[in-house]
Design a protein around this motif. Structure first.
Motif, PDB file in Angstrom:
ATOM      1  N   MET A   1       1.700 -12.418  15.560  1.00  0.00           N
ATOM      2  CA  MET A   1       3.045 -12.838  15.968  1.00  0.00           C
ATOM      3  C   MET A   1       3.713 -13.638  14.841  1.00  0.00           C
ATOM      4  O   MET A   1       3.088 -14.530  14.253  1.00  0.00           O
ATOM      5  N   ARG A   2       4.962 -13.303  14.548  1.00  0.00           N
ATOM      6  CA  ARG A   2       5.698 -14.055  13.539  1.00  0.00           C
ATOM      7  C   ARG A   2       6.047 -15.448  14.064  1.00  0.00           C
ATOM      8  O   ARG A   2       6.356 -15.623  15.240  1.00  0.00           O
ATOM      9  N   GLU A   3       6.005 -16.427  13.166  1.00  0.00           N
ATOM     10  CA  GLU A   3       6.292 -17.804  13.548  1.00  0.00           C
ATOM     11  C   GLU A   3       7.509 -18.305  12.793  1.00  0.00           C
ATOM     12  O   GLU A   3       7.659 -18.069  11.586  1.00  0.00           O
ATOM     13  N   ALA A   4       8.376 -19.018  13.508  1.00  0.00           N
ATOM     14  CA  ALA A   4       9.613 -19.533  12.922  1.00  0.00           C
ATOM     15  C   ALA A   4       9.734 -21.027  13.199  1.00  0.00           C
ATOM     16  O   ALA A   4       9.318 -21.524  14.254  1.00  0.00           O
ATOM     17  N   LEU A   5      10.329 -21.730  12.243  1.00  0.00           N
ATOM     18  CA  LEU A   5      10.612 -23.153  12.391  1.00  0.00           C
ATOM     19  C   LEU A   5      12.122 -23.366  12.317  1.00  0.00           C
ATOM     20  O   LEU A   5      12.760 -22.944  11.356  1.00  0.00           O
ATOM     21  N   ILE A   6      12.670 -24.011  13.337  1.00  0.00           N
ATOM     22  CA  ILE A   6      14.066 -24.424  13.330  1.00  0.00           C
ATOM     23  C   ILE A   6      14.097 -25.927  13.102  1.00  0.00           C
ATOM     24  O   ILE A   6      13.446 -26.684  13.828  1.00  0.00           O
ATOM     25  N   VAL A   7      14.844 -26.361  12.085  1.00  0.00           N
ATOM     26  CA  VAL A   7      15.036 -27.801  11.871  1.00  0.00           C
ATOM     27  C   VAL A   7      16.515 -28.107  12.094  1.00  0.00           C
ATOM     28  O   VAL A   7      17.379 -27.424  11.568  1.00  0.00           O
ATOM     29  N   TRP A   8      16.792 -29.112  12.928  1.00  0.00           N
ATOM     30  CA  TRP A   8      18.181 -29.402  13.248  1.00  0.00           C
ATOM     31  C   TRP A   8      18.487 -30.890  13.058  1.00  0.00           C
ATOM     32  O   TRP A   8      17.603 -31.736  13.122  1.00  0.00           O
ATOM     33  N   GLY A   9      19.764 -31.170  12.813  1.00  0.00           N
ATOM     34  CA  GLY A   9      20.191 -32.543  12.626  1.00  0.00           C
ATOM     35  C   GLY A   9      21.548 -32.577  11.948  1.00  0.00           C
ATOM     36  O   GLY A   9      22.322 -31.631  12.016  1.00  0.00           O
ATOM     37  N   GLY A  10      21.831 -33.667  11.258  1.00  0.00           N
ATOM     38  CA  GLY A  10      23.092 -33.771  10.548  1.00  0.00           C
ATOM     39  C   GLY A  10      24.282 -33.990  11.459  1.00  0.00           C
ATOM     40  O   GLY A  10      24.146 -34.509  12.577  1.00  0.00           O
ATOM     41  N   TRP A  11      25.447 -33.564  11.014  1.00  0.00           N
ATOM     42  CA  TRP A  11      26.713 -33.809  11.711  1.00  0.00           C
ATOM     43  C   TRP A  11      26.709 -33.192  13.108  1.00  0.00           C
ATOM     44  O   TRP A  11      26.447 -31.999  13.270  1.00  0.00           O
ATOM     45  N   SER A  12      27.020 -34.016  14.108  1.00  0.00           N
ATOM     46  CA  SER A  12      26.929 -33.568  15.497  1.00  0.00           C
ATOM     47  C   SER A  12      28.046 -32.615  15.903  1.00  0.00           C
ATOM     48  O   SER A  12      27.924 -31.893  16.893  1.00  0.00           O
TER      49      SER A  12
ATOM     50  N   GLN B   1      21.796 -29.342  18.023  1.00  0.00           N
ATOM     51  CA  GLN B   1      20.739 -29.210  19.030  1.00  0.00           C
ATOM     52  C   GLN B   1      21.007 -28.034  19.956  1.00  0.00           C
ATOM     53  O   GLN B   1      20.093 -27.253  20.275  1.00  0.00           O
ATOM     54  N   GLU B   2      22.272 -27.894  20.389  1.00  0.00           N
ATOM     55  CA  GLU B   2      22.624 -26.780  21.269  1.00  0.00           C
ATOM     56  C   GLU B   2      22.414 -25.443  20.563  1.00  0.00           C
ATOM     57  O   GLU B   2      21.894 -24.487  21.151  1.00  0.00           O
ATOM     58  N   CYS B   3      22.812 -25.381  19.295  1.00  0.00           N
ATOM     59  CA  CYS B   3      22.632 -24.143  18.539  1.00  0.00           C
ATOM     60  C   CYS B   3      21.156 -23.840  18.299  1.00  0.00           C
ATOM     61  O   CYS B   3      20.745 -22.669  18.309  1.00  0.00           O
ATOM     62  N   ALA B   4      20.364 -24.876  18.109  1.00  0.00           N
ATOM     63  CA  ALA B   4      18.922 -24.670  17.946  1.00  0.00           C
ATOM     64  C   ALA B   4      18.325 -24.009  19.180  1.00  0.00           C
ATOM     65  O   ALA B   4      17.458 -23.130  19.072  1.00  0.00           O
ATOM     66  N   GLU B   5      18.791 -24.413  20.350  1.00  0.00           N
ATOM     67  CA  GLU B   5      18.286 -23.816  21.590  1.00  0.00           C
ATOM     68  C   GLU B   5      18.708 -22.360  21.713  1.00  0.00           C
ATOM     69  O   GLU B   5      17.935 -21.503  22.147  1.00  0.00           O
ATOM     70  N   VAL B   6      19.954 -22.063  21.314  1.00  0.00           N
ATOM     71  CA  VAL B   6      20.435 -20.677  21.350  1.00  0.00           C
ATOM     72  C   VAL B   6      19.586 -19.802  20.438  1.00  0.00           C
ATOM     73  O   VAL B   6      19.134 -18.719  20.822  1.00  0.00           O
ATOM     74  N   ILE B   7      19.343 -20.278  19.228  1.00  0.00           N
ATOM     75  CA  ILE B   7      18.588 -19.488  18.259  1.00  0.00           C
ATOM     76  C   ILE B   7      17.122 -19.392  18.647  1.00  0.00           C
ATOM     77  O   ILE B   7      16.478 -18.358  18.463  1.00  0.00           O
ATOM     78  N   LYS B   8      16.582 -20.455  19.217  1.00  0.00           N
ATOM     79  CA  LYS B   8      15.199 -20.417  19.697  1.00  0.00           C
ATOM     80  C   LYS B   8      15.018 -19.299  20.721  1.00  0.00           C
ATOM     81  O   LYS B   8      14.082 -18.502  20.646  1.00  0.00           O
ATOM     82  N   THR B   9      15.940 -19.238  21.678  1.00  0.00           N
ATOM     83  CA  THR B   9      15.877 -18.197  22.705  1.00  0.00           C
ATOM     84  C   THR B   9      15.993 -16.814  22.084  1.00  0.00           C
ATOM     85  O   THR B   9      15.252 -15.885  22.435  1.00  0.00           O
ATOM     86  N   MET B  10      16.901 -16.672  21.147  1.00  0.00           N
ATOM     87  CA  MET B  10      17.116 -15.398  20.466  1.00  0.00           C
ATOM     88  C   MET B  10      15.854 -14.937  19.747  1.00  0.00           C
ATOM     89  O   MET B  10      15.432 -13.778  19.863  1.00  0.00           O
ATOM     90  N   LEU B  11      15.235 -15.845  19.009  1.00  0.00           N
ATOM     91  CA  LEU B  11      14.028 -15.494  18.266  1.00  0.00           C
ATOM     92  C   LEU B  11      12.852 -15.187  19.195  1.00  0.00           C
ATOM     93  O   LEU B  11      12.070 -14.281  18.928  1.00  0.00           O
ATOM     94  N   GLU B  12      12.742 -15.944  20.275  1.00  0.00           N
ATOM     95  CA  GLU B  12      11.668 -15.677  21.238  1.00  0.00           C
ATOM     96  C   GLU B  12      11.841 -14.299  21.871  1.00  0.00           C
ATOM     97  O   GLU B  12      10.840 -13.610  22.139  1.00  0.00           O
ATOM     98  N   GLU B  13      13.076 -13.896  22.093  1.00  0.00           N
ATOM     99  CA  GLU B  13      13.327 -12.552  22.622  1.00  0.00           C
ATOM    100  C   GLU B  13      12.884 -11.489  21.638  1.00  0.00           C
ATOM    101  O   GLU B  13      12.575 -10.352  22.028  1.00  0.00           O
ATOM    102  N   ASP B  14      12.855 -11.840  20.349  1.00  0.00           N
ATOM    103  CA  ASP B  14      12.394 -10.919  19.318  1.00  0.00           C
ATOM    104  C   ASP B  14      10.935 -11.154  18.940  1.00  0.00           C
ATOM    105  O   ASP B  14      10.480 -10.796  17.848  1.00  0.00           O
TER     106      ASP B  14
END
Length: 213
Positions: free
Chosen positions: A1-12, A17-30
């Protein structure tokens, strides 16, 4: 299984954080196993060399020398990186090493949130298959870009908000190599809701999968 790391922070304002959750879901679907970390400290961990993909969502902010050095080494050895909008294209303004990886740096968005068109320049590329030119409502990024980028989509500035750039054709989506690592970038995605735009979401999803080893 491919593994991905999302790092989030910086300007709110870019809703990292919300975008990290969107992308996390997207990657898990793949079928990725996804790790999510706040801040950039994880980029200094030697274990990132074993990942398939890294997704930075850290507008502005700073990155420590050991973090960017380790990140660059990981990508050069074959780890992919996929980013979007300011989370990747306006991250770590003081780090030219990071900008060398991404292949561009944001410098302006004349008019702020406006209507503009994204033009597909490489409809033959698998990342753009079936996607035609489309209207978009967001910040139209003006960027300094690396001439070695393989540009997949562009936008043209009207000059309505900065007359001296009338007619300038600016890359919106590109892919490139950094050593053995694949790099994907899209300037679309000011806030999380923009992932509801089918073309934007599809382009990023395909780009992330392409970048991942």
């Amino acid at each position: 299984m491919r593994e991905a790391l999302i790092v989030w922070g910086g300007w709110s304002g870019h809703e990292p954080q919300e975008c990290a959750e969107v992308i996390k879901t997207m990657l898990e679907e793949d079928d990725f196993k996804v790790y999510v970390e706040q801040g950039t400290e994880a980029l200094a961990d030697p274990s990132i060399h074993d990942l398939s993909l890294i997704v930075p969502i850290v507008t502005m902010s700073k990155i420590e020398k050991e973090e960017v050095k380790n990140l660059a080494a990981a990508i050069e050895s074959g780890v992919g990186i996929a980013g979007y909008h300011g989370g990747a294209g306006d991250a770590f303004r003081e780090s030219v090493d990071y900008q060398f990886i991404i292949g561009g740096q944001w410098v302006a968005h004349p008019g702020n949130i406006i209507d503009y068109t994204v033009n597909i320049t490489r409809p033959d590329d698998p990342l753009m298959h079936g996607i035609s030119d489309f209207a978009y409502h967001s910040e139209q990024y003006y960027m300094h870009v690396d001439p070695s980028n393989e540009v997949l989509a562009t936008t043209t500035f009207t000059g309505d908000h900065a007359f001296w750039i009338n007619g300038v054709v600016m890359p919106v989506v590109w892919k490139r190599m950094y050593g053995k690592g694949r790099v994907f970038y899209s300037s679309l995605g000011h806030i999380a809701k923009e992932f509801d735009v089918p073309e934007m979401r599809t382009i990023f999803r395909r780009g992330a999968s392409w970048a991942a080893r």
